[in-house]
Design a protein around this motif. Sequence first.
Motif, PDB file in Angstrom:
ATOM      1  N   ASP A 123      -2.089  31.286  37.205  1.00 51.75           N
ATOM      2  CA  ASP A 123      -1.775  30.549  38.570  1.00 51.75           C
ATOM      3  C   ASP A 123      -0.402  30.110  38.711  1.00 51.75           C
ATOM      4  O   ASP A 123      -0.022  29.237  37.204  1.00 51.75           O
ATOM      5  CB  ASP A 123      -2.395  29.922  39.071  1.00 51.75           C
ATOM      6  N   LYS A 124       0.447  30.041  39.537  1.00 47.43           N
ATOM      7  CA  LYS A 124       1.651  29.657  40.049  1.00 47.43           C
ATOM      8  C   LYS A 124       2.549  29.230  38.704  1.00 47.43           C
ATOM      9  O   LYS A 124       2.789  28.698  38.387  1.00 47.43           O
ATOM     10  CB  LYS A 124       0.628  27.582  40.103  1.00 47.43           C
ATOM     11  N   LYS A 153       4.420  29.716  42.394  1.00 48.95           N
ATOM     12  CA  LYS A 153       4.725  29.404  42.531  1.00 48.95           C
ATOM     13  C   LYS A 153       4.447  28.291  44.426  1.00 48.95           C
ATOM     14  O   LYS A 153       4.000  28.927  44.810  1.00 48.95           O
ATOM     15  CB  LYS A 153       5.457  27.935  42.094  1.00 48.95           C
ATOM     16  N   ARG A 154       3.749  27.469  44.288  1.00 50.80           N
ATOM     17  CA  ARG A 154       4.159  26.345  45.557  1.00 50.80           C
ATOM     18  C   ARG A 154       6.278  27.110  45.520  1.00 50.80           C
ATOM     19  O   ARG A 154       6.864  25.933  45.231  1.00 50.80           O
ATOM     20  CB  ARG A 154       3.896  25.219  45.774  1.00 50.80           C
ATOM     21  N   LYS A 242       5.642  31.490  49.616  1.00 56.81           N
ATOM     22  CA  LYS A 242       4.221  30.514  49.391  1.00 56.81           C
ATOM     23  C   LYS A 242       4.148  29.130  48.928  1.00 56.81           C
ATOM     24  O   LYS A 242       5.074  28.381  48.494  1.00 56.81           O
ATOM     25  CB  LYS A 242       3.564  30.453  47.825  1.00 56.81           C
TER      26      LYS A 242
END
Length: 243
Positions: A123-124, A153-154, A242
């Motif tokens: 993730d991310k 990623k954010r 995102k």
Amino acid sequence: MTDTVSFGYEDVAPEEKTRRVGEVFSSVAAKYDLMNDAMSGGLHRLWKDKFVRRVKPRAGEHILDMAGGTGDIAFRMAPSGAAITVADINPEMLAVGVERAAERGIDGLVWSEANAETLQWPDKFFDAYTIAFGIRNVTDIPKALREAHRVLKRGGRLYVLEFSTTQWPGFAEVYDAYSHKLVPKLGQMLAGDADSYRYLIESIRRFPPMPEFERMIREAGFTQTKVEPLLGGLVAIHSGWKI
């Protein structure tokens, strides 16, 4: 996911599409540029240039170029200094990309066999996810979009370049006639494979219209989605973030 998915104009079981799409790209891998030239009249090169300008790759970023086996997008992003992973489900396509990179003296790309629906990265992990002319060949498109969202990623960004449906009066009919009648013949002449080229054209016709695909991107979790039609929508650049 439904019991059947589209393979060109046919409806087949999901595992059957995955197998048959793999066969198509194993067949056309060595003639990738000829395939895209036949399908776009050579314009794919300009579209890819514009696509990469929209992505704006930067030094220090980690970018996943999905379904990018032959390297067309990665080669355009490489001068930015970004760390680029080229992923493709098809090893033949990746082999072509590795060979082309060596011919061009392009080092530093990571080449990885991967399924867009079940990515192996955590993730991310990436700052950007790109996929050019590949999403329509994925068996479960919503699942692939959710995976793209997961590995970003954010603040990460998604960019998709894909054929769509032109809305210019008259041009749609001209391109339809060209693609259905001439492209398979060109495929036979240039690559000895009319059927693969016929599927690739049919897959464009079965791909969701721009508003529907944008909705699918939003449903996968992306925000600030945008569609940039090219040639009236014959091709479109879709994007989302995102947060």
